[in-house]
Design a protein around this motif. Sequence first.
Motif, short mmCIF file in Angstrom:
data_model
loop_
_atom_site.label_atom_id
_atom_site.label_comp_id
_atom_site.label_asym_id
_atom_site.label_seq_id
_atom_site.Cartn_x
_atom_site.Cartn_y
_atom_site.Cartn_z
N ARG A 29 0.84 -1.21 0.00
CA ARG A 29 0.00 0.00 0.00
C ARG A 29 0.87 1.26 0.00
N ALA A 30 1.85 1.28 0.88
CA ALA A 30 2.71 2.45 1.00
C ALA A 30 3.49 2.70 -0.30
N LYS A 31 4.03 1.64 -0.88
CA LYS A 31 4.81 1.78 -2.11
C LYS A 31 3.93 2.25 -3.27
N LEU A 32 2.69 1.74 -3.34
CA LEU A 32 1.80 2.14 -4.43
C LEU A 32 1.39 3.60 -4.31
N VAL A 33 1.18 4.06 -3.09
CA VAL A 33 0.85 5.48 -2.89
C VAL A 33 2.07 6.33 -3.24
N GLU A 34 3.23 5.89 -2.77
CA GLU A 34 4.48 6.63 -2.98
C GLU A 34 4.81 6.81 -4.46
N CYS A 35 4.54 5.80 -5.27
CA CYS A 35 4.90 5.89 -6.70
C CYS A 35 3.80 6.50 -7.55
N GLY A 36 2.68 6.88 -6.94
CA GLY A 36 1.61 7.52 -7.68
C GLY A 36 0.61 6.57 -8.32
N TRP A 37 0.75 5.27 -8.06
CA TRP A 37 -0.14 4.26 -8.63
C TRP A 37 -1.60 4.52 -8.26
N LYS A 38 -1.82 4.82 -7.00
CA LYS A 38 -3.19 5.04 -6.52
C LYS A 38 -3.85 6.21 -7.27
N ASP A 39 -3.12 7.29 -7.45
CA ASP A 39 -3.64 8.45 -8.16
C ASP A 39 -3.91 8.14 -9.63
N GLN A 40 -3.01 7.36 -10.25
CA GLN A 40 -3.20 6.97 -11.65
C GLN A 40 -4.46 6.13 -11.81
N LEU A 41 -4.67 5.19 -10.89
CA LEU A 41 -5.83 4.32 -10.98
C LEU A 41 -7.12 5.09 -10.69
N LYS A 42 -7.05 6.01 -9.77
CA LYS A 42 -8.21 6.84 -9.46
C LYS A 42 -8.60 7.66 -10.70
N ALA A 43 -7.62 8.22 -11.37
CA ALA A 43 -7.88 9.00 -12.58
C ALA A 43 -8.47 8.11 -13.67
#
Length: 96
Positions: A29-43
Amino acid sequence: MNKDSQMKAAINQKLIEMGERERLKELLRAKLVECGWKDQLKAHCKDVIREKGLDQVTVEDLVAEVTPKGRALVPDSVKKELLHRIRAFLANNATL
């Protein structure tokens, strides 16, 4: 159940018993947030909803559409780190 399935089940059980599975999930979870994955998927979710229309998209549709892209967007460095941690865990707890 074949040998691979049995081995995966045994490894998973050991990870759960020792609390390592939760630690790995938190690291992921932390690594995915850190690399911007969560934001990319949200978009991407927002794009899909805009494209199909809010009233035309079910949760199941959204999951089916977003899952492949979500998996593809996980950086190789994150995958490698998780694999390294799992291998280290197994090496230190080889009595499966």
